[in-house]
Design a protein around this motif. Structure first.
Motif, short mmCIF file in Angstrom:
data_model
loop_
_atom_site.label_atom_id
_atom_site.label_comp_id
_atom_site.label_asym_id
_atom_site.label_seq_id
_atom_site.Cartn_x
_atom_site.Cartn_y
_atom_site.Cartn_z
N VAL A 354 0.86 -1.18 0.00
CA VAL A 354 0.00 0.00 0.00
C VAL A 354 0.90 1.23 0.00
O VAL A 354 1.90 1.27 0.71
CB VAL A 354 -0.92 0.04 1.24
CG1 VAL A 354 -1.76 1.31 1.26
CG2 VAL A 354 -1.80 -1.20 1.31
N PHE A 355 0.56 2.24 -0.80
CA PHE A 355 1.28 3.50 -0.67
C PHE A 355 0.29 4.65 -0.61
O PHE A 355 -0.83 4.57 -1.13
CB PHE A 355 2.31 3.69 -1.79
CG PHE A 355 1.80 4.26 -3.08
CD1 PHE A 355 1.71 5.64 -3.26
CD2 PHE A 355 1.43 3.43 -4.12
CE1 PHE A 355 1.25 6.16 -4.46
CE2 PHE A 355 0.97 3.95 -5.32
CZ PHE A 355 0.88 5.32 -5.48
N GLN A 356 0.72 5.70 0.04
CA GLN A 356 -0.14 6.87 0.24
C GLN A 356 0.37 8.01 -0.60
O GLN A 356 1.56 8.33 -0.60
CB GLN A 356 -0.16 7.25 1.72
CG GLN A 356 -1.22 8.27 2.07
CD GLN A 356 -1.30 8.52 3.57
OE1 GLN A 356 -0.84 7.72 4.36
NE2 GLN A 356 -1.88 9.64 3.94
N TYR A 357 -0.55 8.66 -1.31
CA TYR A 357 -0.16 9.77 -2.18
C TYR A 357 -0.91 11.03 -1.77
O TYR A 357 -1.86 11.01 -0.99
CB TYR A 357 -0.48 9.44 -3.65
CG TYR A 357 -1.96 9.28 -3.94
CD1 TYR A 357 -2.78 10.37 -4.21
CD2 TYR A 357 -2.55 8.01 -3.96
CE1 TYR A 357 -4.12 10.22 -4.48
CE2 TYR A 357 -3.90 7.85 -4.22
CZ TYR A 357 -4.68 8.96 -4.48
OH TYR A 357 -6.03 8.81 -4.73
N ILE A 358 -0.46 12.14 -2.28
CA ILE A 358 -1.14 13.42 -2.12
C ILE A 358 -0.81 14.29 -3.32
O ILE A 358 0.30 14.20 -3.87
CB ILE A 358 -0.75 14.13 -0.81
CG1 ILE A 358 -1.66 15.34 -0.57
CG2 ILE A 358 0.69 14.53 -0.80
CD1 ILE A 358 -1.47 16.00 0.79
#
Length: 668
Positions: A354-358
C-alpha cells in the motif's frame, strides 16, 4: 411434484443473481453496505480503545492519551513486529516505545517531574491531583524556558524516525507538539511560532545554517532552542538527542498524558498557507483517535506494508499515515524525500503493498520514462487525495493492476469522504448509508459575493443530487464532529462556521470547497471557493480548465488562476504552463483543444510559459503570487501569450498588445 416444479427455479437463481450483479447500481449498493459495516466496526473498536485508556490504572503505562495507550498496547501484543523502516534500518514497536519514553523523560525533567517512589501502590490520590503536583514542581536548574503541562514544543524536522520519537515522547509527557513546515523561514516561521504559543523549538541540524538570519528573532521569542543532533550549533542551541540518550527507557505513568477532555488540543498542524500565512489548526485527542481508524476504513490490514513519502508536518503524513498505521499495527516504510526514479525499486525491496499519495505525486510517476519492472511490484492499493482523472487513468494503465482509493478531507475539518468503489475521478459517495457515518450536504454558492445562496427565510439552499451545479460542501458541527478552530485570534476561524443553514440555530462547518454530485451519487471535486473566479457572467473552475489543458501530451504541468484586467468586470483566465522535456509549444493545437473542450468564457485569455511551477512541499500549487504578477510583459520575464479572438489563435503578448488592451482596443 412441488419439488420438481421448484428445481428449474433453483437452477435459474444463480444465473439471475449473476445478471443482477452486472447492474452497476447493485454493485454500488453492496459496496455501500460493506463500507458501512466496516465503519461501524471501526467506530466500536475506537470507542473500546478510548474506554480502555480512560479506565486503565493511571499509575501504570496502560492509561493516558490514546496515542500513548495504543503504542503501549501494540508493544504488549507484538513487541518484535517491525513498525518502521527508514534507510534500511528496522525499528520494532518495542523500540518505538523505548525511544519515545526517553524523549518523554527528558522533557519531564525540564518540567521538574521526578519518579514517585510510591507509584506502584495506591495512595488515594487521583490522576489529576498527581498531574497537578508534578506539573507545579520547580524545574531543575531554574530554566527560564521551563515547560509546563500543555506547553507547545515546535518541531522543524524532516520525515525521520527522530520526528516520531519526539512527537510520541511529547505526547507521553503531556506536552503539545507543533509540526512546522520545513520550508518556512523569516516572517512566516516567526508567525507560526507566535501563533501556536511555542515555548521551545527543535530543529534538524541540516536546517540550522538557513536559520542564521532568524536567530536573533528566535531568541527574542525567549524560546528554548534545541538541535536534533550533534553540532556544530549556533549559540543558544544544545543537542536534544544527546540529552535524551542519558534518560531511562522504562514505562511512564498514564496520568502524565491523560487529557482532561478528549477534545483538548493534542498537537498543532499548520495549514498550507497557499492564500496567506499558515494557520495553526488545533488537533484534538479525539481526532488523533479517529485517525487510528483511517487505514481500517481503507481496508488495509496489519500484514500490509505501507510506503509513506509525505512530509510528517502534514496531516496526510502524520495523522493518516503514521497514526493510521498504529491503528492497525502495520509496518510503514518512511521515505524522507520523494524520489520518482526510486519509487518502484523501493516498493519491491521492502515488499510494499500500500502506498499513500497526495496532490501530484502520481503525476510525477507517470511522467518518468518507462523502466523495467515498473509493473513488477506487489502494490495492491494507492490511497490518498488530489489525483486528477487524466493522471488516474494513465497511472492505473501503466502500473496496474492496482486499486486507487481517493479520499477527501481537511486538516481542521469534521468531514471526510472515501471513494471505496474506485469510480475514476470521484472523491467519495453521497449515499444515505455513508451519511450515517459522516453526514454532509452541498449547498448553493454565489461565487460573485463569496457567500452561500439563501432563500426568503434566510436558510441555505441545497443542491439536489444529480444536478450539474457545483455546491459548497458543509458538515454539521456537533459533539461527535466538532470544529476546534485555530490557535490565536478567534477571527482566524471567521467564515469557517455557517449558522442557520437548514434550520434556525444550526451550525455547519464550511469546507470552502465546491463539489459536484452526479446522478449516481458520486462526488467530484470542482474547485476551491477562492480559486473559482467569475468571467463574462459565468463561474470558471480552475481545476476544470487545468484538467482539460493537462490532457495535452506536450504539457507537463498546468496552473490556472484568474487575473484582474483594467476596465473589465470579474477576472480573466490565465494559465502558467510547463512544457514536457524536448516538446515544443504547439499553440495551434493548444487553441484547437481548448476551443473543442472548453466553453468560450472558460478559455484562458493569457498564457505564461515557465520552466517549473512553484508548489508547497505537499505539491499544492501557489496561485497568489502568479495572479499578483499579472500579464505585463515589461515586468513578467517569461514568454507571454494572449488569445486573439479575431484570429482564433494565441499570439505573443507584446508591449503593443498590452497597451492596446489597457486602452480598450482589444476585445477579450
Amino acid at each position: 411434484m412441488a419439488a420438481l416444479l421448484l428445481l428449474p427455479l433453483l437452477l435459474l437463481l444463480p444465473l439471475l443473481l449473476l445478471k443482477l450483479l452486472r447492474w452497476p447500481w447493485l454493485r454500488w449498493l453492496i459496496a455501500d453496505l460493506a463500507f458501512t459495516v466496516r465503519a461501524r466496526r471501526c467506530k466500536r473498536a475506537l470507542q473500546a480503545r478510548a474506554a480502555a485508556a480512560a479506565a486503565a490504572d493511571p499509575r501504570g503505562p496502560e492509561g493516558g492519551c490514546s496515542l500513548a495507550w495504543r503504542l503501549s498496547q501494540l508493544v504488549r501484543e507484538r513487541p518484535g513486529r517491525t513498525f518502521l523502516i527508514h534507510h534500511g534500518r528496522h525499528y520494532s514497536y518495542a523500540q518505538a516505545e523505548r525511544e519515545s519514553n526517553r524523549v518523554a523523560r527528558a522533557f519531564l525533567r525540564l518540567r521538574g517531574w521526578k519518579e514517585d517512589p510510591n507509584l506502584d501502590r495506591g495512595d488515594g490520590m487521583g490522576a489529576t491531583e498527581k498531574g497537578a503536583r508534578y506539573a507545579s514542581a520547580v524545574p531543575e536548574g531554574g530554566n527560564s524556558a521551563s515547560l509546563e503541562s500543555g506547553s507547545v514544543v515546535a518541531l522543524l524536522l524532516p520525515a525521520t524516525p527522530e520526528f516520531l520519537w519526539l512527537w510520541f515522547g511529547l505526547a507521553k509527557a503531556g506536552l503539545q507538539a507543533a509540526f512546522v513546515p520545513t520550508a518556512l523561514r523569516r516572517g512566516p516561521l516567526l508567525h507560526c511560532l507566535r501563533s501556536c504559543g511555542a515555548r521551545a523549538l527543535v530543529v534538524a541540524p541540516e536546517f540550522l545554517e538557513s536559520l542564521e538570519p532568524d536567530l536573533s528573532d528566535l531568541k527574542d521569542l525567549q524560546l528554548k532552542l534545541w538541535a536534533a543532533g550533534p553540532g556544530p550549533h549556533p549559540e543558544g542551541f544544545s543537542d536534544l538527542l544527546a540529552e535524551v540518550a542519558t534518560e531511562g527507557e522504562g514505562p511512564l505513568p498514564g496520568y502524565l498524558s491523560a487529557p482532561r477532555n478528549i477534545l483538548d488540543t493534542c498537537l498543532y498542524i499548520f495549514t498550507s498557507g497557499t492564500t496567506g500565512l499558515p494557520k495553526a489548526a488545533r488537533i484534538s485527542h479525539m481526532k488523533v483517535l479517529q485517525c487510528q481508524g483511517f487505514y481500517q476504513l481503507c481496508d488495509v490490514h496489519q500484514n500490509d506494508v505501507i510506503y509513506l513519502t509525505l512530509p510528517l508536518y502534514h496531516m496526510s503524513g502524520s495523522l493518516l499515515g503514521i497514526v493510521g498505521c498504529l491503528g492497525i499495527g502495520a509496518t510503514v516504510v518512511l521515505k524522507t524525500k520523494f524520489s520518482a526514479s526510486q519509487f518502484w525499486e523501493d516498493c519491491r525491496e521492502h515488499g510494499v503493498t500500500v502506498f499513500q499519495y497526495i496532490g501530484e505525486l502520481c503525476r510525477y510517476l507517470v511522467n518518468q520514462p518507462p523502466s523495467e519492472g515498473e509493473r513488477n511490484h506487489g502494490v495492491r492499493l494507492a490511497v490518498g487525495s488530489g489525483l486528477r482523472l487524466d493522471i488516474w487513468n494513465r497511472f492505473v494503465q501503466r502500473f496496474g493492476p492496482l486499486r486507487v482509493l481517493e479520499t477527501y478531507g481537511l486538516t481542521e475539518g469534521n468531514v471526510a469522504t472515501f471513494n471505496y468503489i474506485g469510480y475514476p475521478g470521484a472523491v467519495g459517495r453521497s449515499s444515505w448509508l455513508y451519511k450515517l457515518f459522516s453526514p454532509f450536504s452541498l449547498i448553493r454558492y454565489d461565487v460573485a459575493s463569496g457567500e452561500p445562496v439563501r432563500d426568503e427565510q434566510g436558510l441555505c439552499v441545497p443542491v439536489p443530487t444529480g444536478e450539474p451545479e457545483e455546491g459548497l460542501m458543509v458538515a454539521p458541527v456537533n459533539q461527535g464532529a466538532p470544529f476546534l478552530g485555530y490557535a490565536g485570534s478567534p477571527e482566524l476561524a471567521q467564515g469557517k462556521l455557517l449558522q442557520d443553514v437548514f434550520r434556525p440555530g444550526d451550525v455547519f462547518f464550511n469546507t470552502g470547497d465546491l463539489l459536484v454530485c452526479d446522478a449516481y451519487g458520486f462526488l467530484r471535486f470542482h474547485d476551491r471557493t477562492g480559486d473559482t473566479f467569475r468571467w463574462k457572467g459565468e463561474n470558471v473552475a480552475t481545476t476544470e480548465v487545468a484538467t482539460v489543458l493537462g490532457a495535452l501530451d506536450f504539457l507537463q504541468d498546468v496552473n490556472v488562476y484568474g487575473v484582474t484586467v483594467p476596465g473589465q468586470e470579474g477576472k480573466a483566465g490565465m494559465a502558467a504552463l510547463v512544457l514536457c522535456p524536448h516538446h515544443p509549444l504547439d499553440l495551434d493545437r493548444l487553441y484547437a483543444h481548448i476551443a473543442e473542450f472548453l466553453p468560450p468564457y472558460a478559455q484562458p485569455r493569457f498564457l505564461r510559459i515557465q520552466e517549473s511551477l512553484d508548489t508547497t512541499e505537499t505539491f499544492k500549487q501557489q496561485k497568489v503570487r502568479l495572479a499578483g504578477e499579472g500579464f505585463n510583459p515589461s515586468t513578467v520575464q517569461v514568454p507571454l501569450y494572449i488569445l486573439d479572438q479575431t484570429a482564433g489563435a494565441y499570439v505573443p503578448l507584446t508591449s503593443a498588445w498590452y497597451d492596446a488592451l489597457l486602452a480598450g482596443q482589444v476585445r477579450i
